[in-house]
Design an enzyme around this catalytic site. Structure first.
Site, PDB file in Angstrom:
ATOM      1  N   SER A  17       3.806   4.365 -12.678  1.00 21.92           N
ATOM      2  CA  SER A  17       4.042   3.447 -11.555  1.00 21.92           C
ATOM      3  C   SER A  17       2.819   2.566 -11.312  1.00 21.92           C
ATOM      4  O   SER A  17       2.950   1.375 -11.036  1.00 21.92           O
ATOM      5  CB  SER A  17       4.409   4.223 -10.284  1.00 21.92           C
ATOM      6  OG  SER A  17       3.289   4.882  -9.712  1.00 21.92           O
ATOM      7  N   LYS A  18       1.617   3.144 -11.437  1.00 24.25           N
ATOM      8  CA  LYS A  18       0.416   2.350 -11.160  1.00 24.25           C
ATOM      9  C   LYS A  18       0.093   1.384 -12.298  1.00 24.25           C
ATOM     10  O   LYS A  18      -0.459   0.309 -12.058  1.00 24.25           O
ATOM     11  CB  LYS A  18      -0.763   3.279 -10.844  1.00 24.25           C
ATOM     12  CG  LYS A  18      -0.581   4.078  -9.545  1.00 24.25           C
ATOM     13  CD  LYS A  18      -0.389   3.178  -8.319  1.00 24.25           C
ATOM     14  CE  LYS A  18      -0.324   3.968  -7.012  1.00 24.25           C
ATOM     15  NZ  LYS A  18      -0.130   3.115  -5.826  1.00 24.25           N
ATOM     16  N   SER A  70      -4.618   2.149  -8.629  1.00 21.13           N
ATOM     17  CA  SER A  70      -5.269   3.467  -8.709  1.00 21.13           C
ATOM     18  C   SER A  70      -6.146   3.492  -9.951  1.00 21.13           C
ATOM     19  O   SER A  70      -5.986   2.658 -10.844  1.00 21.13           O
ATOM     20  CB  SER A  70      -4.186   4.550  -8.840  1.00 21.13           C
ATOM     21  OG  SER A  70      -4.748   5.798  -9.180  1.00 21.13           O
ATOM     22  N   ASN A 103       0.810  -1.221   0.000  1.00 19.27           N
ATOM     23  CA  ASN A 103       0.000   0.000   0.000  1.00 19.27           C
ATOM     24  C   ASN A 103       0.843   1.272   0.000  1.00 19.27           C
ATOM     25  O   ASN A 103       0.377   2.315  -0.472  1.00 19.27           O
ATOM     26  CB  ASN A 103      -0.915  -0.039   1.238  1.00 19.27           C
ATOM     27  CG  ASN A 103      -1.507   1.308   1.563  1.00 19.27           C
ATOM     28  OD1 ASN A 103      -2.486   1.735   0.951  1.00 19.27           O
ATOM     29  ND2 ASN A 103      -0.907   2.015   2.527  1.00 19.27           N
ATOM     30  N   ILE A 149      -9.681   9.370  -2.854  1.00 22.24           N
ATOM     31  CA  ILE A 149      -9.927   9.005  -1.450  1.00 22.24           C
ATOM     32  C   ILE A 149      -9.319  10.092  -0.555  1.00 22.24           C
ATOM     33  O   ILE A 149      -8.152  10.466  -0.742  1.00 22.24           O
ATOM     34  CB  ILE A 149      -9.260   7.645  -1.109  1.00 22.24           C
ATOM     35  CG1 ILE A 149      -9.553   6.584  -2.183  1.00 22.24           C
ATOM     36  CG2 ILE A 149      -9.685   7.173   0.282  1.00 22.24           C
ATOM     37  CD1 ILE A 149     -10.993   6.189  -2.358  1.00 22.24           C
ATOM     38  N   TYR A 198       3.440   8.941 -11.713  1.00 18.14           N
ATOM     39  CA  TYR A 198       2.459   8.205 -10.892  1.00 18.14           C
ATOM     40  C   TYR A 198       1.657   7.240 -11.772  1.00 18.14           C
ATOM     41  O   TYR A 198       1.469   6.067 -11.425  1.00 18.14           O
ATOM     42  CB  TYR A 198       1.538   9.201 -10.196  1.00 18.14           C
ATOM     43  CG  TYR A 198       0.585   8.579  -9.191  1.00 18.14           C
ATOM     44  CD1 TYR A 198       1.026   8.216  -7.923  1.00 18.14           C
ATOM     45  CD2 TYR A 198      -0.754   8.367  -9.506  1.00 18.14           C
ATOM     46  CE1 TYR A 198       0.151   7.665  -6.997  1.00 18.14           C
ATOM     47  CE2 TYR A 198      -1.628   7.808  -8.579  1.00 18.14           C
ATOM     48  CZ  TYR A 198      -1.175   7.462  -7.327  1.00 18.14           C
ATOM     49  OH  TYR A 198      -2.031   6.903  -6.410  1.00 18.14           O
TER      50      TYR A 198
END
Ligand code: NAD
Length: 256
Positions: free
Chosen positions: A163-164, A145, A91, A193, A160
């Site tokens: 990476s996801k 994500s 996580n 979130i 990002y």
């Protein structure tokens, strides 16, 4: 009814805050012994203390997921001090939203930091715990994500997003390789979130928040607790025939 995670030991990275802390508490409520891992030692120990205060079982260890050697050391320490884990939640993660054409040094640092934590970190921790997970027919849950998919509405954050995508690719490849060992590997795709990760965006960039929420059918931002149900599903026998999947917990963002 028996608790969903009775007799399981669950390690959770980034367990000191936000989604990781909520999942740690949720797993403990369902009977798991929690191993809270975080680069922020104090935050991880607070998570463990809260779980114990609520009657659950938890210990914490400081861990920087970018440090492959430290991951192996902690995995051995967890095995010796707590026991072999059967659940791993990858996580820990960060995000920065600088444009690709921003100041060069900034863009290079963003790329290096984000890929080191969000992608290399997932490899480092999974690799370090893999013997324990194979021995226990374990379950790996990777927090991806909505940016594991490219969307024209999603603001630029190339590192990002990359990476996801990597986290989702890793999930599918590892599920394929470890299925014969009875190890299941799945991902969760959170939408927007409310956590410290995006506190600054929420405080300073209402337009970006509106962009997300305008395209979220459920019409609200998610809370860390919204991730607990999907994580429990993937960690428990409820998902015994599910592997290589991504469960979206995004208020419907990807549906439209
Ligand atoms: N909040 C969202 O909207 C959202 C959306 C999609 C995906 N995610 C993903 O959810 C995960 C958790 O994010 P969050 O929103 O709870 O963030 P958060 O900032 O509240 O928590 C992240 C935790 O990771 C820890 N961490 C950071 N670097 C680390 C390292 N090198 N080693 C170990 N721990 C480290 C931090 O100390 C912190 O406790 C991340 O992977 C994030 O990308 C979040």
């Amino acid at each position: 009814m028996a608790a969903l995670l009775q007799n399981h030991i669950a390690a959770i990275t980034g367990a000191g805050s936000g989604i990781g802390r909520a999942i740690a508490a949720g797993f403990a409520r369902e009977g798991a012994q929690v191993v809270a891992l975080d680069i922020n030692d104090k935050a991880a120990s607070e998570t463990a203390a809260e779980i114990r205060a609520a009657g659950g079982k938890a210990q914490s260890f400081a861990l920087d997921v970018t440090d492959h050697t430290a991951c192996r050391t902690i995995a051995a320490q967890v095995r010796d001090d707590v026991g072999a884990i059967s659940i791993l939640v990858n996580n820990a993660g960060i995000n920065r939203r600088n444009a690709f054409v921003a100041d060069a040094d900034t863009v290079v640092k963003d790329w290096q930091d984000i890929t080191a934590i969000n992608l290399d970190g997932v490899f480092n921790v999974t690799h370090a715990f893999i013997a324990q997970l194979r021995a226990n027919k374990g379950r790996v849950i990777n927090i991806a994500s909505i940016q594991a998919f490219v969307h024209v509405r999603t603001p630029s954050s190339v590192a990002y997003t990359t990476s996801k995508h990597g986290v989702l690719g890793f999930t599918r490849a590892l599920a394929t390789e470890l299925g014969k060992d009875g190890v299941r590997v799945n991902a969760i795709g959170p939408g927007f979130i409310e956590t410290p990760l995006n506190a600054q965006v929420r405080a300073t960039n209402p337009e970006l928040v509106k962009t997300f929420l305008d395209h979220t059918p459920l019409g609200r931002a998610g809370k860390p607790e919204d991730l607990v149900g999907p994580a429990l599903f993937l960690a428990s026998d409820l998902s015994a025939y599910v592997t290589g999947a991504i469960v979206m917990a995004d208020g419907g963002y990807r549906a439209i």
